[in-house]
Design an enzyme around this catalytic site. Structure first.
Site, PDB file in Angstrom:
ATOM      1  N   GLN A  55      83.130  30.150  36.966  1.00  0.00           N
ATOM      2  CA  GLN A  55      84.441  30.198  36.311  1.00  0.00           C
ATOM      3  C   GLN A  55      84.220  31.018  35.040  1.00  0.00           C
ATOM      4  O   GLN A  55      83.656  30.527  34.070  1.00  0.00           O
ATOM      5  CB  GLN A  55      84.934  28.772  36.039  1.00  0.00           C
ATOM      6  CG  GLN A  55      84.893  27.932  37.330  1.00  0.00           C
ATOM      7  CD  GLN A  55      85.790  26.720  37.311  1.00  0.00           C
ATOM      8  OE1 GLN A  55      86.823  26.699  37.972  1.00  0.00           O
ATOM      9  NE2 GLN A  55      85.419  25.713  36.562  1.00  0.00           N
ATOM     10  N   HIS A  66      77.896  27.169  39.226  1.00  0.00           N
ATOM     11  CA  HIS A  66      77.946  25.857  39.882  1.00  0.00           C
ATOM     12  C   HIS A  66      77.328  26.034  41.271  1.00  0.00           C
ATOM     13  O   HIS A  66      77.704  26.953  42.006  1.00  0.00           O
ATOM     14  CB  HIS A  66      79.395  25.403  40.086  1.00  0.00           C
ATOM     15  CG  HIS A  66      80.161  25.142  38.830  1.00  0.00           C
ATOM     16  ND1 HIS A  66      80.398  23.873  38.354  1.00  0.00           N
ATOM     17  CD2 HIS A  66      80.761  25.981  37.945  1.00  0.00           C
ATOM     18  CE1 HIS A  66      81.111  23.937  37.235  1.00  0.00           C
ATOM     19  NE2 HIS A  66      81.347  25.216  36.968  1.00  0.00           N
TER      20      HIS A  66
HETATM   21  W1  AMW Z   1      83.128  25.001  33.698  1.00  0.00           W
HETATM   22  O1  AMW Z   1      84.624  24.162  33.838  1.00  0.00           O
HETATM   23  O2  AMW Z   1      82.930  25.473  32.145  1.00  0.00           O
HETATM   24  O3  AMW Z   1      82.948  26.139  34.894  1.00  0.00           O
HETATM   25  O4  AMW Z   1      81.989  23.785  34.062  1.00  0.00           O
HETATM   26  C1  AMW Z   1      81.312  23.014  33.096  1.00  0.00           C
HETATM   27  C2  AMW Z   1      80.419  22.062  33.849  1.00  0.00           C
HETATM   28  O5  AMW Z   1      79.473  21.540  32.964  1.00  0.00           O
HETATM   29  C3  AMW Z   1      81.149  20.889  34.464  1.00  0.00           C
HETATM   30  O6  AMW Z   1      80.720  20.721  35.807  1.00  0.00           O
HETATM   31  C4  AMW Z   1      80.734  19.712  33.592  1.00  0.00           C
HETATM   32  O7  AMW Z   1      80.730  18.497  34.303  1.00  0.00           O
HETATM   33  C5  AMW Z   1      79.354  20.148  33.175  1.00  0.00           C
HETATM   34  N1  AMW Z   1      78.856  19.645  31.896  1.00  0.00           N
HETATM   35  C6  AMW Z   1      79.447  19.760  30.689  1.00  0.00           C
HETATM   36  N2  AMW Z   1      78.674  19.244  29.717  1.00  0.00           N
HETATM   37  C7  AMW Z   1      77.540  18.800  30.325  1.00  0.00           C
HETATM   38  C8  AMW Z   1      76.354  18.156  29.864  1.00  0.00           C
HETATM   39  N3  AMW Z   1      76.174  17.864  28.568  1.00  0.00           N
HETATM   40  N4  AMW Z   1      75.401  17.850  30.759  1.00  0.00           N
HETATM   41  C9  AMW Z   1      75.588  18.115  32.071  1.00  0.00           C
HETATM   42  N5  AMW Z   1      76.680  18.715  32.576  1.00  0.00           N
HETATM   43  C10 AMW Z   1      77.648  19.060  31.713  1.00  0.00           C
END
Ligand code: AMW
Length: 149
Positions: A83, A98
């Protein structure tokens, strides 16, 4: 040493793979079991900000991670998603891929996974009570780390 993921400081215990320019961490709110993230070590916001060597390293790391995830979580396919920018659903301002293991019947409508990806970490969904515990995340990371030793 901790890792930076946008505004987040990530403990080494939840990181399961590191290369010269990239790292992979388990997700605090996975959309499916084994949903992880692969990131450049340098905290750049957009895909276009990456240098060619970072793109190459990130995708080579992503390929290895995908292979391991599919095996470990008994998947038969993989969804890869980036994204790239807020209008694309990016919430953490640090490039990340992802990687999601897929299996038959995991969603009744296959592409619903993209709806779930879109909403799983948005404000109303992103309450700390819905996050996994550090212990659970560290245990998953430890199991995955074995494949890269
Ligand atoms: W993105 O919507 O910016 O493409 O996705 C951000 C991803 O990071 C999400 O899947 C979210 O669950 C994950 N995420 C955010 N912060 C953390 C963290 N501190 N540790 C692990 N995963 C995280």
């Amino acid at each position: 040493m901790s890792f930076r993921f946008g505004q987040h400081l990530i403990k080494p215990s939840v990181v399961f793979f590191k290369t010269e320019l990239s790292f992979a961490l388990v997700n605090r709110k996975p959309v499916v079991p084994g949903h992880v993230l692969v990131c450049p070590l340098r905290p750049v916001e957009r895909f276009q900000d990456l240098r060619p060597d970072e793109v190459a390293d990130l995708f080579q790391a992503t390929q290895r991670v995908g292979t391991v995830l599919e095996k470990h979580f008994q998947g038969t396919s993989l969804t890869f998603a980036v994204q790239d920018g807020p209008e694309a659903g990016q919430t953490v301002k640090h490039v990340h891929v992802h990687v999601l293991p897929r299996k038959a019947g995991d969603f009744s409508r296959n592409d619903s996974i993209y709806d779930e990806l879109q909403k799983h970490d948005k404000e109303e969904e992103a309450t700390p009570s819905s996050w996994r515990s550090e212990e659970e995340m560290a245990s998953e990371a430890a199991a995955l780390r074995v494949y890269f030793q």
